[in-house]
Scaffold this active site. Structure first.
Site, short mmCIF file in Angstrom:
data_model
loop_
_atom_site.label_atom_id
_atom_site.label_comp_id
_atom_site.label_asym_id
_atom_site.label_seq_id
_atom_site.Cartn_x
_atom_site.Cartn_y
_atom_site.Cartn_z
N THR A 161 0.65 -37.61 -76.80
CA THR A 161 -0.04 -36.99 -77.93
C THR A 161 -1.54 -36.95 -77.60
O THR A 161 -2.00 -36.04 -76.93
CB THR A 161 0.24 -37.73 -79.25
OG1 THR A 161 -0.02 -39.13 -79.08
CG2 THR A 161 1.69 -37.54 -79.66
N LYS A 187 3.82 -44.02 -74.00
CA LYS A 187 2.71 -43.24 -74.52
C LYS A 187 2.00 -44.07 -75.60
O LYS A 187 2.58 -44.94 -76.23
CB LYS A 187 3.17 -41.90 -75.09
CG LYS A 187 4.05 -41.95 -76.32
CD LYS A 187 3.37 -42.18 -77.67
CE LYS A 187 2.28 -41.18 -77.92
NZ LYS A 187 1.68 -41.46 -79.29
N THR A 198 1.26 -47.08 -82.28
CA THR A 198 1.78 -45.71 -82.18
C THR A 198 2.12 -45.56 -80.76
O THR A 198 1.36 -45.06 -79.99
CB THR A 198 0.77 -44.67 -82.57
OG1 THR A 198 1.14 -44.18 -83.82
CG2 THR A 198 0.88 -43.41 -81.77
N GLU A 285 -8.19 -44.00 -77.53
CA GLU A 285 -8.90 -42.78 -77.92
C GLU A 285 -10.42 -42.95 -77.82
O GLU A 285 -11.03 -43.72 -78.56
CB GLU A 285 -8.50 -42.38 -79.34
CG GLU A 285 -7.09 -41.83 -79.40
CD GLU A 285 -6.60 -41.52 -80.80
OE1 GLU A 285 -5.54 -40.88 -80.92
OE2 GLU A 285 -7.28 -41.92 -81.77
N ASN A 407 -10.79 -38.41 -84.86
CA ASN A 407 -9.81 -38.72 -85.90
C ASN A 407 -10.20 -38.26 -87.31
O ASN A 407 -9.42 -38.42 -88.24
CB ASN A 407 -9.53 -40.24 -85.93
CG ASN A 407 -8.64 -40.67 -84.77
OD1 ASN A 407 -7.44 -40.43 -84.80
ND2 ASN A 407 -9.23 -41.27 -83.76
#
Length: 410
Positions: A161, A187, A198, A285, A407
């Protein structure tokens, strides 16, 4: 003692004999993008035993519920389907029906029964799956699956993702003249605060492994690896780690196996999980740093973990890491409010091997050294409470404006 052979950037799951894989593009994100792979299929013709660990979030995605149900029924299993671009979470009864349909279609195409297939999803929460696209993708995946490295890499790409790169690993060793393999892919980059994150991770081995032994081995590995990372402190609805054992090697490992074999297998599983967990946190991220937070000398294991997580998830601490500011006072503050037993007059804090505080007293003369350390991409912070023998290790990251900007909208 036999040594493990580790390949951190491997083909992944197709390195395990007997496993086939595919990764296809079916535009699950509905952005007219048929170049981005978004559906993976992994299949073993041989029946497998399986083990899994899942999110502890009270809000569980439909695929998680289906995986847990399948595990309870005990198999045999033959593989899994996983998609990116849509989490199939908070989608009600229709979401569960869609997950079941994915398992049914995969099974029918491969002459198996639906419970033989697990289903995993990751992506945006709260939107129904575009099942017409998913079903067409599944049909192609069954046709295109294979055992080559390229097939394994496509499967690893298909579950990404916000990740910037695929995450694969292969660990092998030779025992009694025969090579054995544990391999997989994962992932995860955001919404990372296990138990679990996640995060999807898939492992396979060519050993024959009884279900209970496989579950015990996987759980211990996950607790010491995937459950010891944090990027942003958020726990997902979809976290899943699955492991399949297809017995292709003809060798069994279990409670009654020779100790050397049991240890080697456990080490191989742990190593594979550890490398994948490190790859996840390192690809957080928009991060710029990975920090190992080590707590030692705690009165209990629970205290050690509380202390480490308070530091690793503190916004003030994470911001100072990004700013390359060795603000060790924020470390002491977080340790103090963590709920762990702490006596300030016994507290030691170190950046790598350079002390910032010893027995509650600071070392301001060493500030230039601290500043050089926190400029590094990776460094270690050690907190010694001197109150016991318990410890905990957590991999954490800094917090950047890039994370916020990424985000604030999708």
């Amino acid at each position: 003692m036999t040594q493990l052979t580790v390949t951190p950037d491997s083909a992944g799951i197709t390195d395990v004999p007997g496993f086939e894989a595919a990764g296809v593009a079916c535009d699950i994100r509905q952005k007219n993008d048929l170049k981005r792979l978004d559906l993976a299929l992994v299949y073993s013709m041989r029946p497998c035993t399986a083990a899994g660990t899942f999110t502890k979030n009270a809000v569980k995605a439909a695929p998680v519920l289906l995986c847990q149900k399948n595990l309870e029924e005990g198999g045999p299993f033959h593989g899994f389907v996983a998609n990116s671009g849509n989490a199939n979470a908070c989608t009600g009864p229709e979401g569960l029906k869609d997950a079941q349909t994915m398992a049914q279609r995969a099974a029918a195409s491969l002459n198996q029964k639906p419970p033989a297939f697990f289903v995993c999803s990751t992506g945006r929460i709260g939107q129904p799956l575009p099942m017409d696209r998913v079903i067409k993708g599944l049909e192609r995946a069954v046709t295109e699956k294979g055992r080559t490295p390229a097939h394994g890499k496509k499967a690893a790409d298909a579950i990404l993702t916000s990740d910037t790169k695929a995450k694969t690993v292969t660990v092998s060793f030779t025992y009694d003249g025969k090579k054995h393999t544990v391999a997989g892919f994962a992932k995860g980059a955001g919404m990372i605060q296990p138990n679990m994150a996640t995060m999807l991770a898939f492992l396979a081995t060519d050993f024959s492994v009884p279900r209970s032994f496989l579950q015990k081995t996987l759980t211990e590995a996950v607790n010491g690896t995937f459950n010891c990372i944090t990027v942003d402190g958020d726990m997902s609805t979809n976290d899943t780690v699955l492991m399949l054992a297809n017995g292709h090697s003809g060798v069994s490992v279990g409670d009654k196996s020779p100790r050397e074999l049991r240890v080697l297998f456990a080490e191989a599983v742990w190593k594979a999980c550890d490398i994948l967990a490190d790859k996840i946190v390192s690809d957080g991220e928009k991060i710029t740093k990975v920090i190992e937070v080590k707590v030692q000398g705690a009165a209990s294991a629970e205290d050690a973990e509380k202390c480490a997580r308070a530091i690793g998830n503190s916004l003030l601490v994470k911001s100072s890491w990004y700013g390359e500011d060795p603000n060790w006072g924020r470390l002491a503050d977080a340790a103090g409010y963590s709920g762990a037993k702490l006596v300030e007059a016994k507290l030691d804090i170190r950046y790598n091997d350079t002390p910032a505080m010893t027995a509650g007293k600071p070392h301001p003369e060493l500030k230039p050294k601290w500043k050089e350390i926190v400029k590094q991409r990776r460094f270690t912070i050690t907190i010694d409470l001197h109150l016991g023998k318990a410890g905990y290790r957590l991999l954490a990251t800094d917090l950047t404006e890039g994370y916020v900007n990424y985000n604030k909208s999708e």
